[in-house]
Design a protein around this motif. Structure first.
Motif, mmCIF file in Angstrom:
data_model
loop_
_atom_site.group_PDB
_atom_site.id
_atom_site.type_symbol
_atom_site.label_atom_id
_atom_site.label_comp_id
_atom_site.label_asym_id
_atom_site.label_seq_id
_atom_site.Cartn_x
_atom_site.Cartn_y
_atom_site.Cartn_z
ATOM 1 N N SER A 106 -1.954 -16.424 -20.100
ATOM 2 C CA SER A 106 -2.128 -17.753 -19.501
ATOM 3 C C SER A 106 -1.052 -18.690 -20.022
ATOM 4 N N GLU A 185 7.591 -31.287 -21.352
ATOM 5 C CA GLU A 185 7.528 -30.869 -19.944
ATOM 6 C C GLU A 185 8.658 -31.612 -19.228
ATOM 7 N N SER A 189 2.815 -32.740 -16.113
ATOM 8 C CA SER A 189 1.809 -32.223 -15.181
ATOM 9 C C SER A 189 0.555 -33.079 -15.119
ATOM 10 N N ASP A 218 8.126 -26.620 -21.738
ATOM 11 C CA ASP A 218 6.909 -26.129 -21.083
ATOM 12 C C ASP A 218 7.175 -26.150 -19.585
ATOM 13 N N GLN A 221 4.367 -25.181 -15.151
ATOM 14 C CA GLN A 221 4.139 -25.608 -13.771
ATOM 15 C C GLN A 221 5.432 -25.740 -12.958
ATOM 16 N N LYS A 247 1.319 -19.926 -14.561
ATOM 17 C CA LYS A 247 0.887 -20.409 -13.247
ATOM 18 C C LYS A 247 1.598 -19.705 -12.068
HETATM 19 C C1 LIG Z 1 2.540 -27.996 -18.006
HETATM 20 C C2 LIG Z 1 1.369 -27.128 -18.319
HETATM 21 N N1 LIG Z 1 1.301 -26.526 -19.506
HETATM 22 C C3 LIG Z 1 0.284 -25.717 -19.844
HETATM 23 C C4 LIG Z 1 -0.774 -25.500 -18.971
HETATM 24 C C5 LIG Z 1 -1.891 -24.585 -19.366
HETATM 25 O O1 LIG Z 1 -1.885 -23.443 -18.579
HETATM 26 P P1 LIG Z 1 -3.198 -22.549 -18.434
HETATM 27 O O2 LIG Z 1 -4.202 -23.348 -17.683
HETATM 28 O O3 LIG Z 1 -2.743 -21.317 -17.719
HETATM 29 O O4 LIG Z 1 -3.645 -22.246 -19.819
HETATM 30 C C6 LIG Z 1 -0.751 -26.134 -17.738
HETATM 31 C C7 LIG Z 1 -1.878 -25.983 -16.803
HETATM 32 O O5 LIG Z 1 -2.193 -26.838 -16.021
HETATM 33 C C8 LIG Z 1 0.336 -26.966 -17.394
HETATM 34 O O6 LIG Z 1 0.408 -27.573 -16.203
#
Ligand SMILES: Cc1ncc(COP(=O)(O)O)c(C=O)c1O
Length: 394
Positions: A106, A185, A189, A218, A221, A247
């Motif tokens: 994940s 990021e 997000s 990160d 997304q 994702k």
């Molecule tokens: C920028 C970002 N980082 C990390 C995550 C976490 O990912 P996950 O839900 O697969 O653990 C997300 C999920 O929305 C995200 O958008």
């Protein structure tokens, strides 16, 4: 008991008012409910279903792999073709500094792995993160989420986090010799898709280099084409030390990955060995789905078309109640005057057969992150429904 009753009683709930759309099937950009009502899906499983639902080619590759083998061993011991091919394809399409992939389950696990790796590499523990950042929901990632309200009841979290303001050049003075890593990021997000400025990212890169800190992007997304480049950092022409993806890389299947150089990754091999362990990370079915998604993105014009699709959304979403549209590519945040109108529009759109959604920290904005396969005609139809829905809310 019907499915809804079971869902509400026997499945853990995380909000008081879940949408409760009962999915019958999904195809392309459409989701159908149990009464066969058709919805245009502008959420795509929250930027996850890159090539739409039930993509034929992805399904075929999954079926073929199912016939060969599924789970055979924990990550990192056996040589499995789906993992190997995906790792090679990623390396072929990334800078040399990012030639070594670690597959996990994940997004949040990719972040956990990246943070651990940064600590091992630098022998430091201070992590700089941004206000309104979202990196996942496990304890480590949560420690670096830039929203106190969501964190406070889970303390104590990981020590060593230092928060700076997104896009603030002034706050970069926090990066110093104690910094192990800076995690950012490129498009936030949770905050309605605010975009990182080029000068800010460049300055962070310079400071990380100066102080021997690891720069983590990160891209969970933003990866796999969503911003109009295969990876978001390609728009900045700045290569991080570690990139986290998830994702959309799975084309609808659950997979994440942190990627760095052989040199940095080798820190997971010793003192102690097994620096990160996962049973199902790099599951062959998920890797094959990711590989097929990547192949399709590279073989078609889907990524180069993102720019004109973004422009079309921006042109057609012209309404006095829309304050502005944040974001880039096919990750757009439509900002209204207040959260009441935003909530009403989201609900009205659903009634009118179009799915959109909220952001974690930015209540005035509505998300648009459809499958990248959405056509111009489908964009026109979507925008018409949104505009009509806004008018019905007035
Ligand atoms: C920028 C970002 N980082 C990390 C995550 C976490 O990912 P996950 O839900 O697969 O653990 C997300 C999920 O929305 C995200 O958008």
């Amino acid at each position: 008991m019907n499915a809804k009753e079971v869902f509400l009683k026997h499945q853990s709930q995380i909000s008081k008012n879940p949408i409760c759309l009962e999915v019958s099937h999904a195809k392309g950009i459409y989701i159908y409910d149990k009464k066969n009502k058709k919805y245009i899906d502008l959420v795509a499983g929250v930027s996850a279903c890159t090539l739409g639902h039930s993509n034929k080619k992805i399904n075929q590759s999954i079926k073929a792999q199912l016939e060969k083998y599924t789970h055979v061993m924990v990550y990192g011991e056996f040589i499995q073709k789906p993992q190997v091919k995906l790792a090679k394809k990623l390396a072929d399409n990334l800078p040399k500094k990012l030639n070594c992939s670690y597959f996990v389950n994940s997004g949040t696990e990719a972040i956990e792995g990246a943070i651990k790796l940064a600590k091992r590499t630098t022998n430091k523990s201070e992590i700089i993160f941004c206000k309104n950042s979202y990196h996942g929901s496990t304890h480590g990632s949560l420690s670096f989420m830039g929203n106190e309200e969501r964190k406070s009841n889970y303390r104590p979290l990981l020590p060593g986090g230092k928060m700076i303001r997104f896009n603030s050049l002034l706050d970069l003075k926090s990066i110093d010799k104690n910094t192990a890593a800076v995690i950012i990021e490129l498009v936030q997000s949770g905050s309605g898709f605010k975009v990182a400025s080029k000068i800010w990212v460049k300055k962070i890169k310079e400071l990380c280099k100066k102080f021997g800190a690891i720069l983590i992007f990160d891209e969970i997304q933003t990866c796999y084409g969503r911003t109009g480049k295969l990876f978001g950092f390609q728009k900045y022409k700045i290569t991080p030390d570690i990139i986290c993806i998830a994702k959309g890389m799975g084309g609808g299947m659950p997979i994440g990955c942190f990627i760095s150089s052989n040199k940095i990754m080798s820190n997971l091999k010793e003192k102690p060995i097994l620096g990160h362990i996962t049973t199902f990370g790099g599951h062959p079915i998920n890797c094959i789905a990711s590989l097929k998604t990547l192949e399709i993105l590279l073989e078609t014009n889907l990524i180069t078309e993102i720019n004109s699709k973004e422009k079309l959304f921006r042109k057609l979403l012209n309404h006095k109640k829309i304050k502005k549209i944040n974001g880039t590519g096919l990750m757009l945040g439509v900002e209204f005057e207040n959260e009441i109108i935003c909530d009403r529009v989201i609900k009205k759109c659903r009634k009118n057969g179009l799915l959109t959604f909220y952001f974690l920290f930015e209540k005035n904005s509505m998300r648009i992150s459809p499958p990248l396969t959405i056509t111009k005609k489908e964009i026109q139809k979507s925008c018409q429904i949104i505009i009509n829905s806004i008018n019905e809310c007035l």
